[in-house]
Design a protein around this motif. Structure first.
Motif, PDB file in Angstrom:
ATOM      1  N   GLU A   1     -77.054  25.481 -54.720  1.00  0.00           N
ATOM      2  CA  GLU A   1     -76.248  24.676 -55.635  1.00  0.00           C
ATOM      3  C   GLU A   1     -74.879  25.297 -55.879  1.00  0.00           C
TER       4      GLU A   1
ATOM      5  N   TRP B   1     -78.062  26.863 -67.108  1.00  0.00           N
ATOM      6  CA  TRP B   1     -76.620  26.724 -67.296  1.00  0.00           C
ATOM      7  C   TRP B   1     -75.873  27.858 -66.611  1.00  0.00           C
TER       8      TRP B   1
ATOM      9  N   LEU C   1     -73.402  25.662 -64.213  1.00  0.00           N
ATOM     10  CA  LEU C   1     -73.272  24.328 -64.806  1.00  0.00           C
ATOM     11  C   LEU C   1     -73.260  23.190 -63.786  1.00  0.00           C
ATOM     12  N   THR C   2     -73.647  23.456 -62.564  1.00  0.00           N
ATOM     13  CA  THR C   2     -73.635  22.408 -61.541  1.00  0.00           C
ATOM     14  C   THR C   2     -74.695  21.340 -61.787  1.00  0.00           C
ATOM     15  N   GLN C   3     -75.729  21.654 -62.571  1.00  0.00           N
ATOM     16  CA  GLN C   3     -76.790  20.688 -62.825  1.00  0.00           C
ATOM     17  C   GLN C   3     -76.625  19.957 -64.150  1.00  0.00           C
ATOM     18  N   GLU C   4     -75.667  20.376 -64.950  1.00  0.00           N
ATOM     19  CA  GLU C   4     -75.493  19.762 -66.280  1.00  0.00           C
ATOM     20  C   GLU C   4     -74.485  18.633 -66.262  1.00  0.00           C
TER      21      GLU C   4
ATOM     22  N   GLU D   1     -67.198  16.274 -62.088  1.00  0.00           N
ATOM     23  CA  GLU D   1     -66.912  17.048 -63.296  1.00  0.00           C
ATOM     24  C   GLU D   1     -67.092  18.540 -63.043  1.00  0.00           C
ATOM     25  N   SER D   2     -68.088  18.887 -62.223  1.00  0.00           N
ATOM     26  CA  SER D   2     -68.324  20.296 -61.902  1.00  0.00           C
ATOM     27  C   SER D   2     -67.116  20.916 -61.217  1.00  0.00           C
TER      28      SER D   2
ATOM     29  N   TRP E   1     -65.091  24.190 -62.407  1.00  0.00           N
ATOM     30  CA  TRP E   1     -64.912  25.345 -61.534  1.00  0.00           C
ATOM     31  C   TRP E   1     -63.442  25.723 -61.372  1.00  0.00           C
TER      32      TRP E   1
END
Length: 447
Positions: free
Chosen positions: A279, A367, A372-375, A380-381, A385
C-alpha cells in the motif's frame, strides 16, 4: 473563556458536545464496521469480502472548490465547520502555485527549501510535476539538474542488476555463471533448455541441499514471503483498473509491484516483507508510471524501487515486530500520538482513553503504518503525501500531526460517543476536507 487543554485558535462553540453528533453516512465509508481488534498487529489490508469493484479513478483532480467547502461547513462534512481557516485554493491560486513549481523546477540548481515550502501547500494535479517533485523530495534526484542524466542511468542500471541477480531461480543463476565461465556451447545444445550436465551439479547446487550457502535452500526459504507478496499485490486497490483486473496493463503493473517488493525483501533480510508495504509502494509507482514523459514512465519500476527504499528508511522500524516495544517501535510511535493529542486537546484525550477506554492502537496502528492510504481515497492520499514528503522535519512527525488533526476534527462526535460508536468512527474515518485537515495539522506544529 478559553477551554483548558485546547489551543486558543480552536475555541469555538461549535466544538461543544451539547448537541448530538450528526449521523455517519455509512455509504461513504471505505470499509464496513469492524469489531475492536486485539492489541496485537492487526491485519492491514481489507478482507476479500470487503472488496468491491468499481471503475478506476481518473488522474488526481483539483482540491475542493469554495462551494464544496461551504457544503462541508453547512454540516455535510465533519466537525471542521465554523473554524476560521482559509478556504481551499481558488483556480487563480492553483495557477499561481503551478507557476511557482514550474519556475523552481526550471532552475539549474533547485532550491529544495523553497520547493518543500511550495509542495507543503499541495502540488498541482499534474502527473509529470508530482513525479519529478517526489523524486526530488525523496532524494532520488539531486537538486543539480546537470547530474540527473548520469544519476538516473546509474540507478536504473543498478536496479536491472538487482533483478538479474535476485529474481532468477537457482537454475538460471547457475546457467548464467556457467556461460560467463565460457562453458562448452556444444554441451549446452545437447541438454534440455535450462538443464545442467549432471557432472556440473555440486552438492550445494542440488535442489535438496540444506546447506546455508545453497542457492536452492535460500530459494525455498523465500517462497513464503513471495506468496504473501503475491496475495497482497493482488488485493492492492481493487477499485482501480490500473492495479486490478485481467488486463495486460494491470498484470504488468502487478508484476512491477511484486518485483520491487521482492527485491526489497531480499536486500533487507532483517525486515523482509511485511503486510501493508504494498500500500505504501502503490502511490509512488502509480505517479511514476503515469508520468507523461514516456522515457521516465518506462523506468517507473526502478525509480519507484529507490524512492520506496528512501521512504521506508524513515518508517521501517514500524514494520519490525521485534522493535514493537522499543523506543523506535510502532507502540511507542502510537504513544507519541496519544501524548500529542493530550498536549493539544486534553479534554478529548481524557474522554477517549480514560472515559471510554479506547486504546489508540485500535485505530492508529493502521493510520501510521500505512501512511493513511486506507483512510482516504487514492486522490486524497496523494495530496496528503505531498505534505508528508515536503516536511523538512521528516514524514514521521508530519504524519503524527495529521493523525492528531483527524481526531480533533471529529472531536464533537467523539465527545458525545461511547466506546462502540467512537471506535467505529475512527476505524472508518468520515469523508473530509483534506486541505482543511492539513491546515489544522500545520497549526499543531510546535513553535
Amino acid at each position: 473563556m478559553a477551554k483548558k487543554g485546547i489551543p486558543e485558535w480552536l475555541n469555538s462553540s461549535l466544538w461543544s458536545s451539547s448537541s448530538p453528533p450528526p449521523p455517519i453516512d455509512d455509504r461513504l465509508l471505505r470499509n464496513p464496521s469492524v469489531t475492536p481488534p486485539i492489541v496485537e498487529r492487526p491485519p492491514l489490508s481489507p478482507s476479500p469480502s470487503a472488496i468491491t469493484t468499481a471503475p478506476a479513478p481518473p488522474l488526481p483532480v483539483r482540491p475542493p472548490s469554495k462551494s464544496e467547502i461551504n457544503d462541508l461547513q453547512n454540516g455535510t462534512g465533519n466537525d471542521e465547520a465554523g473554524i476560521d481557516t482559509p478556504a481551499a485554493a481558488s483556480s487563480v491560486e492553483d495557477v499561481s502555485r503551478k507557476a511557482q513549481v514550474v519556475a523552481e523546477l526550471s532552475k539549474k540548481v533547485i532550491d529544495l527549501k523553497e520547493l518543500r515550502k511550495i509542495a507543503s501547500q499541495g502540488l498541482p494535479d499534474d502527473a509529470g510535476t508530482r513525479s519529478l517533485v517526489w523524486k526530488l523530495l525523496l532524494g532520488y534526484l539531486s537538486p543539480d539538474r546537470s547530474l540527473w542524466s548520469s544519476e538516473l542511468a546509474k540507478k536504473r542500471s543498478q536496479y536491472k542488476q538487482f533483478k538479474e541477480e535476485l529474481l532468477m531461480n537457482p537454475s538460471e543463476v547457475t546457467r548464467k555463471m556457467d556461460k560467463s565461465k565460457g562453458g562448452d556451447s556444444n554441451d549446452l545444445k545437447i541438454e534440455s533448455p535450462g538443464a545442467l550436465s549432471r557432472s556440473e551439479i555440486t552438492h550445494e547446487d542440488h535442489p535438496l541441499s540444506l546447506g546455508t550457502t545453497s542457492l536452492w535452500n535460500n530459494f525455498f526459504k523465500d517462497t513464503e514471503v513471495l506468496e504473501q507478496i503475491d496475495r497482497d499485490v493482488m488485493r492492492t486497490h481493487p477499485d482501480m483498473h490500473f492495479f486490478s483486473g485481467d488486463s495486460a496493463v494491470a498484470k504488468a503493473n502487478q508484476d512491477a509491484l511484486k518485483n520491487v517488493l521482492t527485491i526489497f525483501a531480499k536486500l533487507n533480510p532483517g525486515i523482509r516483507y511485511v503486510q501493508g508495504m504494498n500500500e505504501i509502494l502503490a502511490p509512488i509507482y502509480y505517479i511514476f508510471k503515469n508520468d507523461p514523459d514516456k522515457g521516465n514512465a518506462a523506468f517507473a519500476e526502478s525509480d519507484a524501487f529507490f524512492c520506496f527504499v528512501e521512504l521506508m528508511s524513515g518508517f521501517r522500524d514500524n514494520f519490525c515486530q521485534q522493535l514493537d516495544n522499543s523506543v523506535v517501535g510502532i507502540r511507542y510511535t502510537i504513544t507519541r500520538l496519544s501524548l500529542l493529542l493530550k498536549h493539544h486537546d486534553e479534554e478529548l484525550w481524557r474522554h477517549l482513553e480514560v472515559t471510554t477506554k479506547i486504546n489508540p492502537q485500535f485505530y492508529a496502528f493502521r493510520w501510521i503504518t500505512l501512511l493513511l492510504t486506507q483512510e482516504f481515497n487514492f486522490v486524497e492520499s496523494l495530496h496528503i503525501w505531498d505534505t508528508l514528503l515536503s516536511d523538512p522535519e521528516g514524514p514521521q512527525e508530519t504524519l503524527l500531526r495529521i493523525c492528531c488533526a483527524m481526531l480533533i476534527l471529529v472531536r464533537r462526535r467523539l465527545l458525545a460517543g461511547d466506546f462502540t460508536s467512537n471506535l467505529k468512527l475512527l476505524q472508518n474515518y468520515p469523508p473530509s476536507n483534506i486541505s482543511h485537515m492539513l491546515y489544522v495539522a500545520d497549526k499543531l506544529r510546535s513553535k
